[in-house]
Scaffold this active site. Structure first.
Site, PDB file in Angstrom:
ATOM      1  N   LYS A 155      -5.692  -3.768   8.686  1.00  0.00           N
ATOM      2  CA  LYS A 155      -6.281  -2.855   7.699  1.00  0.00           C
ATOM      3  C   LYS A 155      -7.382  -2.081   8.413  1.00  0.00           C
ATOM      4  O   LYS A 155      -8.007  -2.610   9.325  1.00  0.00           O
ATOM      5  CB  LYS A 155      -6.858  -3.702   6.560  1.00  0.00           C
ATOM      6  CG  LYS A 155      -7.562  -2.928   5.460  1.00  0.00           C
ATOM      7  CD  LYS A 155      -7.965  -3.884   4.338  1.00  0.00           C
ATOM      8  CE  LYS A 155      -8.705  -3.153   3.228  1.00  0.00           C
ATOM      9  NZ  LYS A 155      -8.868  -4.028   2.052  1.00  0.00           N
ATOM     10  N   LYS A 198       0.808  -1.210   0.000  1.00  0.00           N
ATOM     11  CA  LYS A 198       0.000   0.000   0.000  1.00  0.00           C
ATOM     12  C   LYS A 198       0.847   1.267   0.000  1.00  0.00           C
ATOM     13  O   LYS A 198       0.355   2.345  -0.314  1.00  0.00           O
ATOM     14  CB  LYS A 198      -0.956  -0.007   1.208  1.00  0.00           C
ATOM     15  CG  LYS A 198      -2.065  -1.054   1.066  1.00  0.00           C
ATOM     16  CD  LYS A 198      -2.907  -0.781  -0.173  1.00  0.00           C
ATOM     17  CE  LYS A 198      -4.090  -1.720  -0.294  1.00  0.00           C
ATOM     18  NZ  LYS A 198      -4.746  -1.616  -1.611  1.00  0.00           N
ATOM     19  N   THR A 246      -9.782  -6.192  12.705  1.00  0.00           N
ATOM     20  CA  THR A 246      -8.351  -6.468  12.597  1.00  0.00           C
ATOM     21  C   THR A 246      -7.607  -5.144  12.584  1.00  0.00           C
ATOM     22  O   THR A 246      -8.160  -4.131  12.158  1.00  0.00           O
ATOM     23  CB  THR A 246      -8.037  -7.254  11.311  1.00  0.00           C
ATOM     24  OG1 THR A 246      -6.620  -7.376  11.170  1.00  0.00           O
ATOM     25  CG2 THR A 246      -8.601  -6.600  10.070  1.00  0.00           C
ATOM     26  N   CYS A 250     -35.651 -24.311  31.179  1.00  0.00           N
ATOM     27  CA  CYS A 250     -34.268 -24.031  31.587  1.00  0.00           C
ATOM     28  C   CYS A 250     -33.584 -25.280  32.138  1.00  0.00           C
ATOM     29  O   CYS A 250     -32.426 -25.548  31.830  1.00  0.00           O
ATOM     30  CB  CYS A 250     -34.234 -22.908  32.617  1.00  0.00           C
ATOM     31  SG  CYS A 250     -34.962 -21.369  32.001  1.00  0.00           S
ATOM     32  N   VAL A 278      -3.119 -12.339   6.917  1.00  0.00           N
ATOM     33  CA  VAL A 278      -1.889 -11.566   6.906  1.00  0.00           C
ATOM     34  C   VAL A 278      -1.150 -11.849   8.202  1.00  0.00           C
ATOM     35  O   VAL A 278      -0.215 -12.658   8.242  1.00  0.00           O
ATOM     36  CB  VAL A 278      -2.131 -10.041   6.761  1.00  0.00           C
ATOM     37  CG1 VAL A 278      -0.786  -9.316   6.621  1.00  0.00           C
ATOM     38  CG2 VAL A 278      -3.024  -9.730   5.575  1.00  0.00           C
ATOM     39  N   SER A 283     -38.808 -28.034  21.988  1.00  0.00           N
ATOM     40  CA  SER A 283     -39.469 -28.723  23.091  1.00  0.00           C
ATOM     41  C   SER A 283     -40.967 -28.452  23.064  1.00  0.00           C
ATOM     42  O   SER A 283     -41.422 -27.421  22.562  1.00  0.00           O
ATOM     43  CB  SER A 283     -38.867 -28.262  24.421  1.00  0.00           C
ATOM     44  OG  SER A 283     -39.125 -26.888  24.605  1.00  0.00           O
ATOM     45  N   ASN A 334      -2.153  -7.115  -5.658  1.00  0.00           N
ATOM     46  CA  ASN A 334      -3.221  -6.258  -5.156  1.00  0.00           C
ATOM     47  C   ASN A 334      -3.330  -4.991  -6.006  1.00  0.00           C
ATOM     48  O   ASN A 334      -2.348  -4.257  -6.175  1.00  0.00           O
ATOM     49  CB  ASN A 334      -2.925  -5.904  -3.694  1.00  0.00           C
ATOM     50  CG  ASN A 334      -4.050  -5.115  -3.068  1.00  0.00           C
ATOM     51  OD1 ASN A 334      -4.171  -3.915  -3.274  1.00  0.00           O
ATOM     52  ND2 ASN A 334      -4.889  -5.797  -2.323  1.00  0.00           N
ATOM     53  N   SER A 390     -12.710  -8.114  -3.468  1.00  0.00           N
ATOM     54  CA  SER A 390     -13.131  -8.074  -2.064  1.00  0.00           C
ATOM     55  C   SER A 390     -14.615  -7.764  -1.965  1.00  0.00           C
ATOM     56  O   SER A 390     -15.099  -6.847  -2.625  1.00  0.00           O
ATOM     57  CB  SER A 390     -12.375  -6.976  -1.313  1.00  0.00           C
ATOM     58  OG  SER A 390     -11.005  -7.242  -1.335  1.00  0.00           O
ATOM     59  N   LYS A 422     -31.716 -25.154  22.051  1.00  0.00           N
ATOM     60  CA  LYS A 422     -32.968 -25.721  22.544  1.00  0.00           C
ATOM     61  C   LYS A 422     -33.956 -24.605  22.802  1.00  0.00           C
ATOM     62  O   LYS A 422     -33.595 -23.598  23.397  1.00  0.00           O
ATOM     63  CB  LYS A 422     -32.653 -26.483  23.839  1.00  0.00           C
ATOM     64  CG  LYS A 422     -33.783 -27.095  24.518  1.00  0.00           C
ATOM     65  CD  LYS A 422     -33.867 -26.623  25.961  1.00  0.00           C
ATOM     66  CE  LYS A 422     -35.195 -26.006  26.202  1.00  0.00           C
ATOM     67  NZ  LYS A 422     -35.306 -24.729  26.707  1.00  0.00           N
TER      68      LYS A 422
END
Ligand code: 3NM
Ligand code: MG
Length: 537
Positions: A143, A47, A140, A445, A203, A415, A75, A114, A367
């Site tokens: 980027k 980049k 992340t 429960c 990466v 249930s 890229n 992308s 459940k």
């Protein structure tokens, strides 16, 4: 260069990032180790570099990767791809349109793009992209993905996969993928019919590592074991073996699992609501398990290392952060996660919380009653009132549990007077139980508790029986479909017996009698009383 595009292996797609290299490791060294570790595609992403420097890096990369038979993509830059004789390009949404890139590049060049949204994915299919990069799956720092909607989550990847499915467009997921979340990412994003990612792109997990070879090997090994496990027609959940069940075999296994619960005494970690904490812990004890009710975020990692089962019940929707952490760490340790989305249809807040949890971790069993299951599959067939379900249920309950199981790729339990349990293919119909269960609070429960207890025991039993790491399951060990059935049978049969006692005069005396009957339950009682029917697709 690569003439046969369809043969490209996207399993482990490395995106370069020179700024992330650890001190003392050169680009060349790191890349070669990563290739040696099994990287199958490399994208050169620069980049900051000027054109001359970018070209030089691209050329070096192409010649190194050629030694390993690994294709290189560039890229953004068509010119660099052409000049370095790379296999193709990877484009972003704001880069050169695919059609123009296609016209400029040699025939058979690979063009990927992308995608973050379903709209991007539809357009990529229309434009004939050879593959797509789906993400960012997770936040992340590699980027900038801080813009709203820029992180699509596992569910977002899954939505895009449904769009790619018809054209069978190849895909990798990207953004924050590590060895700790790769299985979850692959499993949780696969579509209801099993269309799945062709690989993962990373990466930092490889590039920032002091040992890129080991990092790559680990990711590839996890990818391969998942891909292998997920093959085959009855593998929607990977939580039950690809065998066939009969009502006799289910009853026999359920009875024997009760014995295992009593011998193994699984730890049953429960983050549950305040209304039912006490009775849930007592049910666990009565069955033979060992309850711990621990909700703080800080203790989840430690607790997850202790084998057993985890129950997440959000009846009063507190402790959401603890729930998020608990399930995540349970996944790391292949501990079964049972989710009871109490009243999920009742409020927008609950729906949002359930979505958050189901996106964060892989559930093994869900459940719910008809209203809860209906809310999770976006059906309005069944109306809810608070946490209780109104009406009798669905026209085709078996189809609904199967749908939820496929949607979440887990075991789903509906249930009711008849309990339906499915792994996405097989459906069990269980018809034990008693109306008094509907007159005490938290019956659903404690059903969740019983299921988590049996799932915990089943996973520990299976793990003990595994002779080597190779035969360990990728998500969890043991048959979660059977364990779920065993949990439901134990509770519903104990309820029948409690209700039949002379000293039980109503709901008040029923609950303690139920605890007693759970403690008194034997494999023989289960064998004699269980009413199970099996439907297989
Ligand atoms: N593209 P890491 S996320 C290069 O969402 C890239 O399009 C992304 O790096 C996208 O594996 C990303 O270190 C960075 O999280 C991925
Ligand atoms: Mg770009």
């Amino acid at each position: 260069s690569f003439t046969n595009k369809s043969e490209i292996d996207y399993s482990l797609y490395l995106v370069t990032g020179r700024d992330l290299l650890p001190k003392g490791k050169s680009y060349h060294e790191s890349l070669e180790e990563a290739l040696d570790g099994g990287v199958t595609v490399v994208q050169v992403r620069e980049k900051e570099a000027e054109t001359g420097e970018f070209l030089e890096i691209a050329q070096q990369t192409v010649s190194l990767c050629a030694k390993y038979g690994v294709p290189v993509l560039i890229n953004d830059r068509i010119d660099i791809a052409l000049a370095s004789n790379a296999a193709g390009v990877h484009l972003g949404q704001t880069d050169m349109p695919i059609s123009i890139a296609r016209a400029l590049l040699p025939k058979n060049s690979i063009i990927g793009i992308s995608c973050t949204t379903p709209e991007h994915a539809r357009q990529a299919v229309k434009d004939g992209a050879d593959y797509v990069g789906l993400g960012a799956v997770y936040a992340t720092s590699t980027k900038d993905v801080t813009a709203p909607g820029r992180v699509c989550g596992i569910k977002g990847v899954g939505e895009m996969l449904t769009i790619l499915e018809e054209s069978k467009t190849k895909s990798v997921a990207i953004g924050g993928i590590k060895s700790t979340n790769i299985i979850r990412t692959l499993h949780g994003s696969a579509t209801a019919s099993g269309y799945a990612l062709d690989g993962v792109a990373v990466v930092s997990d490889v590039v920032a590592s002091q040992d890129p070879r080991a990092a790559a090997q680990r990711l590839l090994q996890l990818f391969s074991s998942w891909a292998k496990a997920s093959r085959g027609p009855t593998s929607f959940s990977l939580l039950s073996p690809q065998g066939s069940y009969t009502s006799e075999s289910v009853v026999k296994e359920a009875a024997s699992l009760l014995e295992s619960v009593r011998q193994i005494k699984p730890l049953v970690h429960q983050i549950t609501n305040n209304v039912v904490k006490n009775q849930s812990a007592n049910v666990t004890l009565a069955l033979g398990g060992s309850p711990i009710m621990a909700a703080a975020v800080e203790e989840q990692e430690d607790l997850a290392r202790v084998p057993g089962g985890l129950l997440i019940n959000f009846g009063t929707v507190e402790d959401l952060d603890g729930m998020l952490a608990a399930g995540f760490h349970a996944n790391q340790n292949r501990k079964p996660v049972v989710f009871d989305p109490v009243g999920v249809g009742a409020t927008k807040h609950r729906r949002a919380c359930a979505a958050k949890l189901l996106d964060k971790w892989q559930v093994m069993v869900i459940k719910g009653n008809a209203a809860e299951i209906g809310a999770l599959v976006n059906s309005d067939e069944v109306k809810a009132q608070g946490v209780d379900s109104l009406g009798t249920g669905f026209k085709d309950p078996a189809a609904v549990v199967r749908l939820l199981a496929r949607q979440e790729r887990c075991v789903a339990i509906l249930s009711g007077p008849t309990d339906y349990i499915s792994d996405g293919s097989t459906v069990f119909r269980l018809s034990n139980g008693h109306a008094l269960l509907g007159q005490i609070t938290g019956a659903g429960c404690i059903l969740g508790t019983a299921i988590a207890t049996f799932c915990g025991a089943a996973s520990m039993l299976a793990e003990r029986e595994c002779s080597d790491d190779e035969s360990l399951g990728v998500l969890v060990n043991g048959d979660m479909l059977l364990a779920s059935a065993a949990g439901v049978l134990a509770l519903t049969i104990a309820a029948e017996r409690a209700a039949g006692r002379e000293d039980v005069r109503g709901p008040g005396t029923f609950l303690p009698a139920l605890i007693d009957e759970l403690a008194l339950l034997t494999p023989e009682i289960i064998s004699q009383s269980a009413r199970v029917e099996v439907d297989t697709l």
